[in-house]
Design an enzyme around this catalytic site. Sequence first.
Site, PDB file in Angstrom:
ATOM      1  CG  ASN A  46      -0.179  -0.077   2.498  1.00  0.00           C
ATOM      2  OD1 ASN A  46       0.593   0.814   2.814  1.00  0.00           O
ATOM      3  ND2 ASN A  46      -0.351  -1.162   3.236  1.00  0.00           N
ATOM      4  CE  LYS A  81     -10.502  -0.056  10.999  1.00  0.00           C
ATOM      5  NZ  LYS A  81      -9.872   0.685   9.919  1.00  0.00           N
ATOM      6  CE  LYS A  92      -7.878  -3.138  14.083  1.00  0.00           C
ATOM      7  NZ  LYS A  92      -6.872  -3.862  13.269  1.00  0.00           N
ATOM      8  CG  ASP A 110      -6.020  -5.033   6.256  1.00  0.00           C
ATOM      9  OD1 ASP A 110      -5.521  -5.138   7.390  1.00  0.00           O
ATOM     10  OD2 ASP A 110      -6.481  -3.978   5.799  1.00  0.00           O
ATOM     11  CE  LYS A 169       8.038 -11.703 -14.867  1.00  0.00           C
ATOM     12  NZ  LYS A 169       8.721 -11.097 -15.992  1.00  0.00           N
TER      13      LYS A 169
HETATM   14  O1  PMT Z   1       3.163   6.073   6.536  1.00  0.00           O
HETATM   15  P1  PMT Z   1       2.603   7.428   6.088  1.00  0.00           P
HETATM   16  O2  PMT Z   1       2.747   7.646   4.608  1.00  0.00           O
HETATM   17  O3  PMT Z   1       3.139   8.562   6.922  1.00  0.00           O
HETATM   18  O4  PMT Z   1       1.024   7.409   6.336  1.00  0.00           O
HETATM   19  C1  PMT Z   1       0.524   7.371   7.632  1.00  0.00           C
HETATM   20  C2  PMT Z   1      -0.632   6.381   7.766  1.00  0.00           C
HETATM   21  C3  PMT Z   1      -1.813   6.831   6.928  1.00  0.00           C
HETATM   22  C4  PMT Z   1      -0.183   4.988   7.325  1.00  0.00           C
HETATM   23  C5  PMT Z   1      -1.008   6.359   9.298  1.00  0.00           C
HETATM   24  O5  PMT Z   1      -1.389   7.640   9.678  1.00  0.00           O
HETATM   25  C6  PMT Z   1      -2.129   5.384   9.561  1.00  0.00           C
HETATM   26  O6  PMT Z   1      -3.308   5.691   9.472  1.00  0.00           O
HETATM   27  N1  PMT Z   1      -1.752   4.122   9.898  1.00  0.00           N
HETATM   28  C7  PMT Z   1      -2.710   2.984  10.040  1.00  0.00           C
HETATM   29  C8  PMT Z   1      -2.972   2.395   8.687  1.00  0.00           C
HETATM   30  C9  PMT Z   1      -3.903   1.176   8.761  1.00  0.00           C
HETATM   31  O7  PMT Z   1      -3.518   0.088   8.481  1.00  0.00           O
HETATM   32  O8  PMT Z   1      -5.109   1.467   9.228  1.00  0.00           O
HETATM   33  P2  PMT Z   1      -6.285   0.395   9.430  1.00  0.00           P
HETATM   34  O9  PMT Z   1      -7.446   1.230   9.794  1.00  0.00           O
HETATM   35  O10 PMT Z   1      -6.364  -0.504   8.254  1.00  0.00           O
HETATM   36  O11 PMT Z   1      -5.795  -0.485  10.676  1.00  0.00           O
HETATM   37  C10 PMT Z   1      -6.154  -0.142  12.022  1.00  0.00           C
HETATM   38  C11 PMT Z   1      -4.997  -0.420  12.945  1.00  0.00           C
HETATM   39  O12 PMT Z   1      -4.711  -1.824  12.941  1.00  0.00           O
HETATM   40  C12 PMT Z   1      -3.694   0.275  12.569  1.00  0.00           C
HETATM   41  O13 PMT Z   1      -3.086   0.741  13.748  1.00  0.00           O
HETATM   42  C13 PMT Z   1      -2.848  -0.826  11.938  1.00  0.00           C
HETATM   43  O14 PMT Z   1      -1.453  -0.618  12.156  1.00  0.00           O
HETATM   44  C14 PMT Z   1      -3.358  -2.062  12.659  1.00  0.00           C
HETATM   45  N2  PMT Z   1      -3.308  -3.283  11.877  1.00  0.00           N
HETATM   46  C15 PMT Z   1      -3.829  -3.364  10.634  1.00  0.00           C
HETATM   47  C16 PMT Z   1      -3.769  -4.564   9.942  1.00  0.00           C
HETATM   48  C17 PMT Z   1      -3.201  -5.700  10.563  1.00  0.00           C
HETATM   49  N3  PMT Z   1      -3.119  -6.838   9.931  1.00  0.00           N
HETATM   50  N4  PMT Z   1      -2.715  -5.603  11.801  1.00  0.00           N
HETATM   51  C18 PMT Z   1      -2.790  -4.436  12.488  1.00  0.00           C
HETATM   52  O15 PMT Z   1      -2.349  -4.354  13.641  1.00  0.00           O
END
Ligand code: PMT
Length: 405
Positions: A208, A336, A340, A277, A287
């Site tokens: 991403n 969330k 979580k 995710d 490949k």
């Molecule tokens: O890196 P930059 O370019 O500076 O951008 C910053 C950002 C947009 C990445 C940052 O500000 C941000 O929002 N990070 C969280 C991104 C994310 O995955 O959001 P989510 O809403 O999908 O996930 C919610 C939370 O679960 C997040 O804290 C994530 O780290 C966590 N997560 C997600 C997926 C996963 N498999 N395990 C997790 O722990």
Amino acid sequence: MEQKSILVGVGGGIAAYKSASLCSLLVKNGFDVQALMTEHATRFIQPLTLQALTKHPVIFDTFAEPNPSEIAHIAVADRAKLYVIAPATANLIAKLAHGLADDMVTTTALAATCRTVVAPAMNVHMYDHPAVQENLQILRDRGVIVMDPGEGPLACGYTGKGRMPEPEDIVSVIKALLEEQQDLEGLHFVITAGPTVEDIDPVRFLTNRSSGKMGYALAAQAISRGAKVTLVSGPTHLNPVPGAKMVHIRSTEQMLRGVQEAMADADVLIAAAAPADYRPVQVFGHKWKKSDGLPELALEETPDILATVSRSRREGQTIVGFAAETRDALSFGRRKLESKGLDMIIVNDVSQPGAGFDVDTNQVVVISRTGDVDTLPMMAKSSVADRILTRVKALRNSVDGERTG
Ligand code: PMT
């Protein structure tokens, strides 16, 4: 007090004479002071005056380079705990706001990673001019502490706002900032940053747009406030954060393991990373060729790092997540926070210009499990990081208070 190096940048205004009192007061308060002057400042006050007070040669010629083993503006910037620019003239403020670097004071400002305090001094009409006010706002948005000038008779004959803040007040601000800067001492922060990468075959992958900037800003700010930091980072183009223990990972599974290991003796987890995710159920060993036909790309969920770590957390550990949303940000964020098992969530609407992925600014809403909601303005990611850390510290203090009270 342990000797801390303070840089004093002196601009070319009549208030430059007050920089002598400022340097003298800082030295009396136990600071190691290095004065820098613009060439114009040297017309208002002799460098020798500041040299005698600080016991260091004053640097005002960008090309003098008295010590051939180092580059002066980089060396002094690296050693500084704090940079105060006093007096900051309208011209100096404009140069600082727009990144110009044509004298020792502004060049060093670009090289300095410590916090900066600006003490404006000028004529009241100049201070009120929209250009000056906009430039000051740019500096504030970048995390610079801009002091209010004092009111009273000005050297130009006018009476009004524009006097350089009194040296005693500047020293109080400096002392408060340095104390605040160390408020995370003794705490171990685990911070995640950047994207994760899920391979499809040896040349293709799912990922991403995360640049890592938000997580790296959190790590840098936490270190500057005295914390121990483990930064678990996916692939980014950023330089390692000085002072952080860097754990480089690629996949979400690896990020989970890195975080679990670091959490063994950690106090706080802040998950700013954007882990993938989904991952392909099968990774092709070779490949995938066009001649093989369209690949069947079956996906499965990756582990949820936050949910997993939160389930096995030790007492006293604080877990903070981010929510990257493109609609109904607050309600998805709240969900969330619950699902979580988090203590706090930082919600950013990543569809908003200047917020979220791969930009230097962010606009976030901080929601804590106690119900507090704090909507922050759009700011540099370093300032957002600072504010988040202050919230985390306050939440931990209130929980500690509940436990002991
Ligand atoms: O890196 P930059 O370019 O500076 O951008 C910053 C950002 C947009 C990445 C940052 O500000 C941000 O929002 N990070 C969280 C991104 C994310 O995955 O959001 P989510 O809403 O999908 O996930 C919610 C939370 O679960 C997040 O804290 C994530 O780290 C966590 N997560 C997600 C997926 C996963 N498999 N395990 C997790 O722990």
